[in-house]
Design a protein around this motif. Sequence first.
Motif, PDB file in Angstrom:
ATOM      1  N   GLY A 274       0.795  -1.093  -0.029  1.00 48.44           N
ATOM      2  CA  GLY A 274       0.033   0.075  -0.083  1.00 48.44           C
ATOM      3  C   GLY A 274       0.873   1.023  -0.086  1.00 48.44           C
ATOM      4  N   GLU A 275       1.934   1.227   0.395  1.00 43.06           N
ATOM      5  CA  GLU A 275       2.991   2.206   0.456  1.00 43.06           C
ATOM      6  C   GLU A 275       3.983   2.218  -0.588  1.00 43.06           C
ATOM      7  N   GLY A 276       3.726   1.326  -1.625  1.00 40.46           N
ATOM      8  CA  GLY A 276       4.313   1.375  -2.862  1.00 40.46           C
ATOM      9  C   GLY A 276       5.929   0.756  -2.826  1.00 40.46           C
ATOM     10  N   THR A 277       5.990  -0.219  -1.913  1.00 39.24           N
ATOM     11  CA  THR A 277       7.154  -0.717  -1.622  1.00 39.24           C
ATOM     12  C   THR A 277       7.148  -2.173  -1.290  1.00 39.24           C
ATOM     13  N   THR A 278       8.147  -3.036  -1.164  1.00 36.03           N
ATOM     14  CA  THR A 278       8.148  -4.252  -0.789  1.00 36.03           C
ATOM     15  C   THR A 278       9.301  -4.596   0.186  1.00 36.03           C
ATOM     16  N   PHE A 279       9.096  -5.741   0.995  1.00 36.48           N
ATOM     17  CA  PHE A 279      10.096  -6.198   2.016  1.00 36.48           C
ATOM     18  C   PHE A 279      11.610  -6.158   1.280  1.00 36.48           C
ATOM     19  N   GLU A 280      11.516  -7.004   0.108  1.00 29.08           N
ATOM     20  CA  GLU A 280      12.681  -7.320  -0.736  1.00 29.08           C
ATOM     21  C   GLU A 280      13.392  -5.862  -0.831  1.00 29.08           C
ATOM     22  N   ARG A 281      12.639  -5.045  -1.214  1.00 28.07           N
ATOM     23  CA  ARG A 281      13.121  -3.730  -1.914  1.00 28.07           C
ATOM     24  C   ARG A 281      14.000  -2.815  -0.764  1.00 28.07           C
ATOM     25  N   ILE A 282      13.127  -2.772   0.313  1.00 25.53           N
ATOM     26  CA  ILE A 282      13.716  -2.038   1.761  1.00 25.53           C
ATOM     27  C   ILE A 282      15.190  -2.821   1.782  1.00 25.53           C
ATOM     28  N   VAL A 283      15.014  -4.252   2.057  1.00 22.33           N
ATOM     29  CA  VAL A 283      16.364  -4.836   2.577  1.00 22.33           C
ATOM     30  C   VAL A 283      17.554  -4.669   1.590  1.00 22.33           C
ATOM     31  N   ASP A 284      17.179  -4.729   0.036  1.00 25.84           N
ATOM     32  CA  ASP A 284      18.035  -4.175  -0.947  1.00 25.84           C
ATOM     33  C   ASP A 284      18.800  -2.857  -0.753  1.00 25.84           C
ATOM     34  N   ASP A 285      17.723  -2.027  -0.458  1.00 25.79           N
ATOM     35  CA  ASP A 285      18.017  -0.324  -0.241  1.00 25.79           C
ATOM     36  C   ASP A 285      19.067  -0.257   1.100  1.00 25.79           C
ATOM     37  N   ALA A 286      18.832  -1.117   2.098  1.00 22.76           N
ATOM     38  CA  ALA A 286      19.585  -0.886   3.067  1.00 22.76           C
ATOM     39  C   ALA A 286      20.892  -1.631   2.917  1.00 22.76           C
ATOM     40  N   ARG A 287      21.015  -2.728   2.305  1.00 24.01           N
ATOM     41  CA  ARG A 287      22.380  -3.294   1.939  1.00 24.01           C
ATOM     42  C   ARG A 287      23.176  -2.300   1.005  1.00 24.01           C
ATOM     43  N   ARG A 288      22.737  -1.927   0.064  1.00 22.87           N
ATOM     44  CA  ARG A 288      23.188  -1.047  -1.036  1.00 22.87           C
ATOM     45  C   ARG A 288      23.663   0.258  -0.188  1.00 22.87           C
ATOM     46  N   GLU A 289      23.171   1.038   0.750  1.00 24.68           N
ATOM     47  CA  GLU A 289      23.819   1.986   1.508  1.00 24.68           C
ATOM     48  C   GLU A 289      24.756   1.629   2.553  1.00 24.68           C
ATOM     49  N   LEU A 290      24.582   0.831   3.050  1.00 27.32           N
ATOM     50  CA  LEU A 290      25.702   0.143   4.071  1.00 27.32           C
ATOM     51  C   LEU A 290      26.872  -0.095   3.464  1.00 27.32           C
ATOM     52  N   ALA A 291      26.627  -0.975   2.265  1.00 27.28           N
ATOM     53  CA  ALA A 291      27.674  -1.252   1.266  1.00 27.28           C
ATOM     54  C   ALA A 291      28.531  -0.342   0.741  1.00 27.28           C
ATOM     55  N   GLN A 292      27.854   0.737   0.280  1.00 26.44           N
ATOM     56  CA  GLN A 292      28.674   2.032  -0.268  1.00 26.44           C
ATOM     57  C   GLN A 292      29.445   2.695   0.828  1.00 26.44           C
ATOM     58  N   ARG A 293      28.843   2.659   2.191  1.00 21.80           N
ATOM     59  CA  ARG A 293      29.607   3.543   3.355  1.00 21.80           C
ATOM     60  C   ARG A 293      30.863   2.567   3.653  1.00 21.80           C
ATOM     61  N   LEU A 294      30.621   1.310   3.598  1.00 21.63           N
ATOM     62  CA  LEU A 294      31.813   0.526   4.078  1.00 21.63           C
ATOM     63  C   LEU A 294      32.942   0.438   2.934  1.00 21.63           C
ATOM     64  N   ILE A 295      32.480   0.423   1.636  1.00 27.02           N
ATOM     65  CA  ILE A 295      33.532   0.385   0.592  1.00 27.02           C
ATOM     66  C   ILE A 295      34.177   1.588   0.342  1.00 27.02           C
ATOM     67  N   THR A 296      33.528   2.844   0.388  1.00 16.61           N
ATOM     68  CA  THR A 296      34.031   3.918   0.171  1.00 16.61           C
ATOM     69  C   THR A 296      34.765   4.590   1.455  1.00 16.61           C
ATOM     70  N   ARG A 297      34.373   4.319   2.516  1.00 16.50           N
ATOM     71  CA  ARG A 297      34.768   4.994   3.876  1.00 16.50           C
ATOM     72  C   ARG A 297      35.649   4.187   4.682  1.00 16.50           C
ATOM     73  N   THR A 298      35.824   3.074   4.545  1.00 18.30           N
ATOM     74  CA  THR A 298      36.853   2.000   5.196  1.00 18.30           C
ATOM     75  C   THR A 298      37.842   1.221   4.227  1.00 18.30           C
TER      76      THR A 298
END
Length: 347
Positions: A274-298
């Motif tokens: 109803g909010e226009g998203t899915t559980f899988e999309r939220i997990v994927d977005d969370a992984r992407r943002e954390l991965a970008q921080r860990l790859i580029t800042r550590t």
Amino acid sequence: MGAGSLTRARALRGLPQLVGELGGDPAALFARFRIPVDAVEGADPDALVPTRSMGRVLETAASELGCPDLGLRLAERQGPEILGPLAVAVQNSATLGAALDCASRYLYVHSPVLTVGSVPDPEDVPGVTGLEYGSTEPLPPQAADLGTGVLHRIVRLLAGGAYGLRSVHLPHPPLTAPDRYRAFFAAEVRFDRPAAVLRVPSDLVVRPLAGGDETVRAIAIDYLETHFDRPGRTVADRVRTAVDRSLGSGPVRVGAVARLLRVHPRTLQRHLAGEGTTFERIVDDARRELAQRLITRTDLPFTQVAGMVGLAEQSALTRSARRWFGVPPRELRRGASGDQPRPVRIS
């Protein structure tokens, strides 16, 4: 202040005693505005009262008791304790900037209309930053004095004493002699300004705070996240918070998150749809943002990065990075290192 908004009663902690000392009848005064005195003094730490009533009782007490500096007097009696569980997270932050970020993010637990945070110096002086206290609704003058005064006292406490306050801006004319304001803040005070601001050295926000405990802070934030819903917070927001806390600790499954949020997995999926998203999309977005921080800042090994974002092996991270960023992790890190200082390994 908003007619419908509610604020924790403890924001007026100390006012009944102050009213009595000034010759007033606190029970009668508070009854006029339907504010329970025992809730103000802590009998019910979670008690809420109309925000508008709190502003009106301050203005009425100041006027009827002939005490134009009432807000400042009450601020002298208050400190972080009026913030309840939020005070624990704030006081255990690593820096003043982190404490302000925490207060800004969770101040809705105390009051949904109040705001606090860093702003550019309103006088445009190099090396100076503003700490702004405000509201999404107009602040009555006594409430502005009280809130700005308490912010000053909390910053002073966190900094361990005088913190280099340059001057103070207040959004109203002086309610009492300007010398009273200067004595309270130990700095010049300028009136009729657009906002309530403490002007401080810019490096204040990055100075370490003594005595903070990151474990205690994490526990306090977890308590705030799980016990208080942010106004207007969506189901997707709540799921994202749960996912962020779960990454790296094991498989992130919809059933586990649904149990945490006390809903059936199918109900959770239906709300997300109803909010226009899915559980899988939220997990994927969370992984992407954390991965970008860990790859580029550590400079953590990519196998460790994969585990921290909840992927089984490095090859899965490589495939995901190509999908997210168009390049493999090594190339993403190499590109980031050309624009930033060399990443620091974290343990």
